[in-house]
Design a protein around this motif. Structure first.
Motif, PDB file in Angstrom:
ATOM      1  N   VAL A   1       0.850  -1.180   0.000  1.00 12.27           N
ATOM      2  CA  VAL A   1       0.000   0.000   0.000  1.00 12.27           C
ATOM      3  C   VAL A   1       0.892   1.239   0.000  1.00 12.27           C
ATOM      4  CG1 VAL A   1      -1.650   1.312   1.383  1.00 12.27           C
ATOM      5  CG2 VAL A   1      -1.917  -1.148   1.134  1.00 12.27           C
ATOM      6  N   PRO A   2       0.615   2.167  -0.910  1.00 16.87           N
ATOM      7  CA  PRO A   2       1.496   3.334  -1.023  1.00 16.87           C
ATOM      8  C   PRO A   2       1.530   4.183   0.240  1.00 16.87           C
ATOM      9  CG  PRO A   2      -0.395   3.508  -2.513  1.00 16.87           C
ATOM     10  CD  PRO A   2      -0.480   2.188  -1.839  1.00 16.87           C
ATOM     11  N   GLN A   3       2.732   4.551   0.623  1.00 18.23           N
ATOM     12  CA  GLN A   3       2.912   5.458   1.751  1.00 18.23           C
ATOM     13  C   GLN A   3       2.533   6.861   1.286  1.00 18.23           C
ATOM     14  OE1 GLN A   3       4.023   4.755   4.859  1.00 18.23           O
ATOM     15  NE2 GLN A   3       4.245   2.587   4.425  1.00 18.23           N
ATOM     16  N   PRO A   4       1.758   7.576   2.075  1.00 20.35           N
ATOM     17  CA  PRO A   4       1.414   8.928   1.644  1.00 20.35           C
ATOM     18  C   PRO A   4       2.646   9.831   1.674  1.00 20.35           C
ATOM     19  CG  PRO A   4       0.416   8.431   3.784  1.00 20.35           C
ATOM     20  CD  PRO A   4       1.113   7.198   3.311  1.00 20.35           C
ATOM     21  N   ASP A   5       2.961  10.403   0.545  1.00 20.30           N
ATOM     22  CA  ASP A   5       4.085  11.326   0.428  1.00 20.30           C
ATOM     23  C   ASP A   5       3.500  12.712   0.206  1.00 20.30           C
ATOM     24  OD1 ASP A   5       6.634  12.367   0.173  1.00 20.30           O
ATOM     25  OD2 ASP A   5       6.767  11.891  -1.968  1.00 20.30           O
TER      26      ASP A   5
END
Length: 162
Positions: free
Chosen positions: A20-24
């Protein structure tokens, strides 16, 4: 599904969840909503595939004219699945957007995790319905309880000052 297939599916789902993409981003409401909308774009893919499946089935059969009532059993099932998936997608979209504004920033990936579970549950619902209408229950309950969990979290957070 055979027990071996369930194990592999669970393993694959957990592997996907770990990706799951890490929020950047910075922690603003607008960015949180944009993050959730990206997850919603992915969550709507099964609905689109279902719609295209029906369209192709109609195009290749006498059901091309919907007034003939010439739909096959599988087309009727697919139509019911699309109806229910549209309803569930609406609830998912509203609740996931709300949850994205309430959940602590460091846990924001839960929105993507919910989208992945939603997709798997909708596919299980469709497949189960196609095998035997009674087999739609696992996918339906997984979707419904996922949405209910987000609704309860959102309502609690809204009234608890989240």
């Amino acid at each position: 599904m055979k027990p071996e297939q369930k194990i592999v599916a669970a393993g694959a789902a957990s592997g996907i969840a770990l990706m799951v993409p890490q929020p950047d981003m910075t922690d603003t409401v607008a960015e949180r909503l944009a993050y959730a909308l990206k997850a919603n774009m992915v969550a709507v893919v099964p609905l689109f595939v279902m719609i295209i499946t029906i369209a192709n089935s109609r195009f290749l059969s006498d059901a091309i004219d919907p007034t003939r009532r010439a739909e096959s059993r599988s087309m009727q099932i697919d139509g019911r699945v699309v109806d229910n998936t549209l309803q569930q997608n609406f609830v998912f979209a509203v609740t996931s957007l709300a949850v994205s504004t309430f959940v602590p920033f460091h846990n924001l990936q839960v929105v993507w995790a919910c989208a992945i579970v939603f997709i798997v549950a909708r596919c299980a619902f469709w497949l189960g319905y196609r095998i035997n209408p009674l087999y739609r229950a696992p996918g339906m309950s997984a979707t419904a309880y996922l949405n209910l969990g987000m609704i309860l979290y959102g309502v609690y957070s809204a009234f608890a000052g989240g």
